[in-house]
Design a protein around this motif. Structure first.
Motif, mmCIF file in Angstrom:
data_model
loop_
_atom_site.group_PDB
_atom_site.id
_atom_site.type_symbol
_atom_site.label_atom_id
_atom_site.label_comp_id
_atom_site.label_asym_id
_atom_site.label_seq_id
_atom_site.Cartn_x
_atom_site.Cartn_y
_atom_site.Cartn_z
ATOM 1 N N ASN A 381 0.819 -1.216 0.000
ATOM 2 C CA ASN A 381 0.000 0.000 0.000
ATOM 3 C C ASN A 381 0.853 1.266 0.000
ATOM 4 O OD1 ASN A 381 0.778 -0.645 2.630
ATOM 5 N ND2 ASN A 381 -1.177 -0.093 3.566
ATOM 6 N N VAL A 382 2.053 1.206 0.565
ATOM 7 C CA VAL A 382 2.948 2.362 0.532
ATOM 8 C C VAL A 382 3.535 2.531 -0.868
ATOM 9 C CG1 VAL A 382 4.926 3.490 1.609
ATOM 10 C CG2 VAL A 382 3.503 1.933 2.956
ATOM 11 N N ILE A 383 3.947 1.439 -1.484
ATOM 12 C CA ILE A 383 4.511 1.481 -2.834
ATOM 13 C C ILE A 383 3.508 2.098 -3.805
ATOM 14 C CG2 ILE A 383 5.260 0.088 -4.804
ATOM 15 C CD1 ILE A 383 6.422 -1.923 -2.795
ATOM 16 N N GLN A 384 2.277 1.634 -3.743
ATOM 17 C CA GLN A 384 1.289 2.111 -4.702
ATOM 18 C C GLN A 384 0.989 3.594 -4.504
ATOM 19 O OE1 GLN A 384 -2.103 -0.356 -5.312
ATOM 20 N NE2 GLN A 384 -3.353 1.309 -6.117
ATOM 21 N N THR A 385 0.863 4.002 -3.255
ATOM 22 C CA THR A 385 0.559 5.401 -2.976
ATOM 23 C C THR A 385 1.688 6.304 -3.460
ATOM 24 O OG1 THR A 385 -0.726 4.739 -1.035
ATOM 25 C CG2 THR A 385 -0.071 7.038 -1.174
ATOM 26 N N LYS A 386 2.935 5.902 -3.218
ATOM 27 C CA LYS A 386 4.065 6.727 -3.648
ATOM 28 C C LYS A 386 4.171 6.772 -5.168
ATOM 29 C CE LYS A 386 6.952 6.654 0.431
ATOM 30 N NZ LYS A 386 8.302 6.969 0.869
ATOM 31 N N PHE A 387 3.849 5.682 -5.809
ATOM 32 C CA PHE A 387 3.914 5.667 -7.263
ATOM 33 C C PHE A 387 2.908 6.648 -7.845
ATOM 34 C CE2 PHE A 387 2.788 3.953 -11.442
ATOM 35 C CZ PHE A 387 4.036 3.948 -12.037
ATOM 36 N N ASP A 388 1.692 6.592 -7.347
ATOM 37 C CA ASP A 388 0.639 7.476 -7.839
ATOM 38 C C ASP A 388 0.952 8.949 -7.571
ATOM 39 O OD1 ASP A 388 -0.965 5.433 -8.790
ATOM 40 O OD2 ASP A 388 -2.219 5.333 -6.995
ATOM 41 N N ALA A 389 1.375 9.242 -6.365
ATOM 42 C CA ALA A 389 1.471 10.627 -5.919
ATOM 43 C C ALA A 389 2.803 11.290 -6.232
ATOM 44 C CB ALA A 389 1.223 10.693 -4.412
ATOM 45 N N ILE A 390 3.874 10.485 -6.410
ATOM 46 C CA ILE A 390 5.200 11.080 -6.486
ATOM 47 C C ILE A 390 5.984 10.650 -7.722
ATOM 48 C CG2 ILE A 390 7.411 11.333 -5.284
ATOM 49 C CD1 ILE A 390 5.894 10.766 -2.646
ATOM 50 N N MET A 391 6.127 9.349 -7.941
ATOM 51 C CA MET A 391 7.076 8.856 -8.936
ATOM 52 C C MET A 391 6.703 9.233 -10.363
ATOM 53 S SD MET A 391 9.645 7.116 -10.137
ATOM 54 C CE MET A 391 10.059 6.117 -11.532
ATOM 55 N N ARG A 392 5.480 8.900 -10.779
ATOM 56 C CA ARG A 392 5.124 9.235 -12.153
ATOM 57 C C ARG A 392 5.098 10.746 -12.382
ATOM 58 N NH1 ARG A 392 3.132 7.121 -16.793
ATOM 59 N NH2 ARG A 392 2.671 5.056 -15.965
ATOM 60 N N PRO A 393 4.533 11.536 -11.468
ATOM 61 C CA PRO A 393 4.603 12.981 -11.695
ATOM 62 C C PRO A 393 6.031 13.509 -11.861
ATOM 63 C CG PRO A 393 2.973 12.491 -10.019
ATOM 64 C CD PRO A 393 3.674 11.205 -10.319
ATOM 65 N N ILE A 394 6.970 12.974 -11.104
ATOM 66 C CA ILE A 394 8.364 13.395 -11.264
ATOM 67 C C ILE A 394 8.875 13.023 -12.648
ATOM 68 C CG2 ILE A 394 10.743 12.915 -10.544
ATOM 69 C CD1 ILE A 394 9.760 12.778 -7.678
ATOM 70 N N GLY A 395 8.645 11.768 -13.044
ATOM 71 C CA GLY A 395 9.122 11.318 -14.349
ATOM 72 C C GLY A 395 8.545 12.138 -15.483
ATOM 73 N N GLU A 396 7.258 12.439 -15.398
ATOM 74 C CA GLU A 396 6.623 13.215 -16.454
ATOM 75 C C GLU A 396 7.145 14.644 -16.505
ATOM 76 O OE1 GLU A 396 2.326 10.901 -16.725
ATOM 77 O OE2 GLU A 396 2.515 12.647 -15.405
ATOM 78 N N ARG A 397 7.630 15.146 -15.394
ATOM 79 C CA ARG A 397 8.133 16.510 -15.331
ATOM 80 C C ARG A 397 9.570 16.624 -15.832
ATOM 81 N NH1 ARG A 397 6.315 20.171 -11.568
ATOM 82 N NH2 ARG A 397 4.299 19.134 -11.836
ATOM 83 N N ILE A 398 10.422 15.631 -15.558
ATOM 84 C CA ILE A 398 11.860 15.805 -15.840
ATOM 85 C C ILE A 398 12.312 15.138 -17.128
ATOM 86 C CG2 ILE A 398 12.362 15.965 -13.374
ATOM 87 C CD1 ILE A 398 13.581 13.160 -13.541
ATOM 88 N N LEU A 399 11.554 14.150 -17.627
ATOM 89 C CA LEU A 399 12.021 13.386 -18.780
ATOM 90 C C LEU A 399 11.642 14.038 -20.107
ATOM 91 C CD1 LEU A 399 11.195 9.704 -17.746
ATOM 92 C CD2 LEU A 399 13.466 10.757 -17.856
ATOM 93 N N ASP A 400 12.438 13.762 -21.120
ATOM 94 C CA ASP A 400 12.094 14.145 -22.482
ATOM 95 C C ASP A 400 10.750 13.512 -22.849
ATOM 96 O OD1 ASP A 400 13.497 15.173 -25.232
ATOM 97 O OD2 ASP A 400 12.200 13.439 -25.608
ATOM 98 N N PRO A 401 9.855 14.273 -23.474
ATOM 99 C CA PRO A 401 8.520 13.732 -23.787
ATOM 100 C C PRO A 401 8.540 12.424 -24.565
ATOM 101 C CG PRO A 401 8.571 16.111 -24.154
ATOM 102 C CD PRO A 401 9.984 15.688 -23.865
ATOM 103 N N SER A 402 9.595 12.188 -25.322
ATOM 104 C CA SER A 402 9.670 10.956 -26.105
ATOM 105 C C SER A 402 9.816 9.718 -25.238
ATOM 106 C CB SER A 402 10.837 11.022 -27.090
ATOM 107 O OG SER A 402 12.089 11.037 -26.402
ATOM 108 N N GLN A 403 10.155 9.892 -23.954
ATOM 109 C CA GLN A 403 10.388 8.733 -23.090
ATOM 110 C C GLN A 403 9.405 8.632 -21.928
ATOM 111 O OE1 GLN A 403 14.663 8.953 -22.121
ATOM 112 N NE2 GLN A 403 15.053 7.489 -23.770
ATOM 113 N N THR A 404 8.513 9.594 -21.758
ATOM 114 C CA THR A 404 7.608 9.534 -20.606
ATOM 115 C C THR A 404 6.637 8.361 -20.688
ATOM 116 O OG1 THR A 404 6.107 11.109 -21.680
ATOM 117 C CG2 THR A 404 7.732 12.002 -20.125
ATOM 118 N N ALA A 405 6.306 7.924 -21.902
ATOM 119 C CA ALA A 405 5.393 6.789 -22.043
ATOM 120 C C ALA A 405 6.003 5.495 -21.518
ATOM 121 C CB ALA A 405 4.978 6.617 -23.509
ATOM 122 N N LEU A 406 7.316 5.488 -21.335
ATOM 123 C CA LEU A 406 7.988 4.284 -20.838
ATOM 124 C C LEU A 406 7.940 4.170 -19.315
ATOM 125 C CD1 LEU A 406 11.116 4.342 -23.193
ATOM 126 C CD2 LEU A 406 9.212 2.710 -23.275
#
Length: 595
Positions: A381-406
């Motif tokens: 439950n901690v892993i899922q919450t952190k993924f939703d709230a933190i990890m993907r938003p960070i990736g979408e913000r810092i990565l080149d758009p060509s790689q965010t789908a990965l």
């Protein structure tokens, strides 16, 4: 060892199914990990500074605030820790196990005052003084004090926010004025006291001109005695013989400081309710890395999800054999190494400071690990919450758009799992004066950061090996490499004064140096070269393992000094993350907590 606490759908808390093993590929099995029920967590993300306000400090969110003319306000720092309710469905537990669970939560709560004193001996008095200040500023200081477990900002190089006293490197384990040179001189002059003074389970006090080792059972008797009684009551309530056995032996350890047998009993623990409680990690001891802090995780297990991951423990010998190091560096440890998927219902002590754990790999005792292996526990439950709230938003913000789908929830979960598996691989002991010494002791205070870096990068290395072995599909490679790289920036936000943050910075800076990642000069967006990153991962696994194998303290310290820092490219990437929570502030309804 633990995986630093810490990225998925933009809609926080959307129902999620994490495919642990992708379908397709010759010989590749398909396993789906189902998300916990919706009621198992609830996240409220408080409003925080928007990215265009621009963080300017060591890491986003803990920085200089132009509007206030000084450091970021405590209110804004507090808001970076999103309050989240963590629980699971307890109605299916038999009455006996629910009764045991309640006793375990009560015992776990007693780890809190112990850890407060281990973090800093004056914490109780400071907290009392802060609680007496009912002003707005006083309430903010108290709230942040409780998140940080003391008057120093763990996310900002232990900068004081209450008073001006510097953070003692030895926390509450040693006299605050003890220096490393004085310690070494004293040990050399008193070799008969060395074992007790260096024990994981003693507090060092100065009595006159002597340094005296006080056993934990004596130093913390006011809380360990009642905790032992509660463990005994939980043992009487449960119908699970493995839980009963562990609780009886761990209660005894609280009173006699002999933890090895109860560590072995914990390895054999299996059932609906599982607890991890006692002195484990040495992260707080920044002076010598010798002293273990008390903590507790009270969890409810998912046996089906755990069973689906069981095959990986059988593959640990193959992973060890595949490490990119000479054969003499490879080790043989106990291979029982069970894997547990659990939901967290309460945490305490070292497990509840600033950044929250998502998984752990215990025990740390190399004697037990050699005989029994180590258990890997994934806090679902901690892993899922952190993924939703933190990890993907960070990736979408810092990565080149060509790689965010990965960016992939599967990759995030698997990297967490293989990080923990990798703590059981690689060098365990080194020869010092003809005797086997734990790598932890040989490396000293820098061990925590280098070990976390090793587990990270070796986790990615081993997933790539599983892809080559057709345990995972070929198309998982790109998702893994991009998600692994992006995930390092989540950890760097914890600060490079923290072991996981420094270990992540080491990896990021190595990858940039070797051209495995680049930043667009105009946009600052980051892009991964998949082939170069795989080569860099292999090289870094080799380099860290060889330093650990040699017990090369100076080499480890030099590597961390060069790479474990907040580099300009990292700072620029992190500056735009001010509206994304740094981590979570857990609330446990099962323990009677409401906010």
């Amino acid at each position: 060892m633990r995986r630093r606490p810490s990225v998925l759908a933009p809609s926080v808390l959307a129902p999620l199914a994490l495919a642990l093993l992708g379908a397709g590929g010759a010989g590749c099995s398909s396993v789906v990990w189902q998300a916990p029920p919706a009621q198992s967590y609830a996240l409220k993300v408080p409003p925080v500074r928007q990215p265009d306000e621009g963080a300017k400090g060591q890491h986003a969110g803990f920085a200089e605030d132009e509007q206030s003319g000084g450091t970021m306000s405590l209110d804004k720092k507090i808001a970076q820790f999103a309050p989240v309710k963590l629980t699971t469905d307890l109605t299916k537990l038999p009455a006996s196990e629910k009764a045991a669970l309640d006793k375990l939560i009560a015992a776990a709560k007693l780890m809190e005052p112990i850890f407060d004193r281990q973090a800093y001996a004056e914490n109780p008095a400071l907290e009392k003084a802060l609680a007496a200040d009912t002003s707005e500023a006083g309430r903010a200081k108290l709230a942040y004090f409780r998140i940080m477990r003391g008057p120093w900002d763990r996310q900002d190089h232990f900068r004081p926010f209450v008073g001006e006293r510097a953070h003692p490197m030895g926390a509450g384990f040693y006299p605050t004025d003890l220096t490393a040179s004085a310690w070494q001189s004293y040990l050399a002059a008193h070799p008969g006291d060395k074992a007790a003074l260096e024990s994981l389970f003693t507090v060092v006090e100065r009595q006159g001109d002597k340094l005296v080792a006080v056993p934990y059972s004596k130093a913390y008797a006011a809380w360990l005695g009642p905790a032992a009684k509660l463990l005994g009551e939980a043992a009487a309530a449960t119908q699970n013989p493995t839980l009963k056995r562990f609780l009886v032996s761990r209660a005894a350890a609280f009173l006699n400081d002999e933890y090895q047998q109860s560590d072995k009993d914990w390895m054999d623990l299996e059932g609906a309710v599982e607890v991890t409680i006692g002195p484990y990690e040495t992260y707080e001891d920044l002076l010598f890395g010798l002293k273990a802090s008390f903590e507790a995780f009270v969890t409810v297990t998912d046996p089906d999800a755990s069973q689906k991951l069981a095959k990986y423990k059988a593959l640990l010998p193959a992973m060890e054999k595949n490490l990119p190091v000479p054969d003499e560096v490879k080790t043989t440890r106990g291979r029982e190494s069970p894997i547990r998927v659990v939901d967290l219902v309460y945490s305490a002590g070292d497990a509840r400071k600033s950044v929250q754990t998502i998984a752990f790999n215990l025990p740390n005792d190399e004697v037990v690990r050699k005989e029994k292996g180590a258990k890997k526990v994934l806090l679902r439950n901690v892993i899922q919450t952190k993924f939703d709230a933190i990890m993907r938003p960070i990736g979408e913000r810092i990565l080149d758009p060509s790689q965010t789908a990965l960016l992939s929830s599967e990759a995030f979960f698997n990297e967490t799992l293989f990080h923990e598996l990798s703590h059981s691989l690689g060098p365990a002991t080194v020869k010092v004066d003809g005797k086997d010494v734990d790598v932890r002791v040989a490396i000293g205070p820098s061990h925590s950061a280098i070990e976390e870096a090793k587990a990270d990068v070796m986790g990615a290395y081993n997933i790539l090996f599983m892809i080559k072995q057709k345990q995972l599909p070929d198309d998982f490679r790109a998702k893994l490499l991009v998600s692994y790289f992006a995930g390092l920036f989540r950890s760097v936000r914890f600060g490079v004064s923290e072991a996981h943050g420094q270990g992540s910075a080491l990896q990021v800076n190595r990858f940039f140096e070797e051209g495995a990642a680049t930043a667009d000069p105009a946009t600052g967006k980051l892009k991964v070269d998949l082939d170069k990153l795989e080569a860099s991962i292999t090289k870094l696994v080799h380099d860290i393992c060889m330093l650990q194998h040699a017990g090369d303290r100076a080499g480890v310290e030099a590597m961390l000094a060069k790479y474990g820092v907040m580099s300009p490219v990292m700072k620029k990437a992190l500056d735009g993350l001010g509206d994304i929570p740094v981590d979570l502030r857990p609330i446990y309804p099962a323990a009677g907590e409401t906010d």
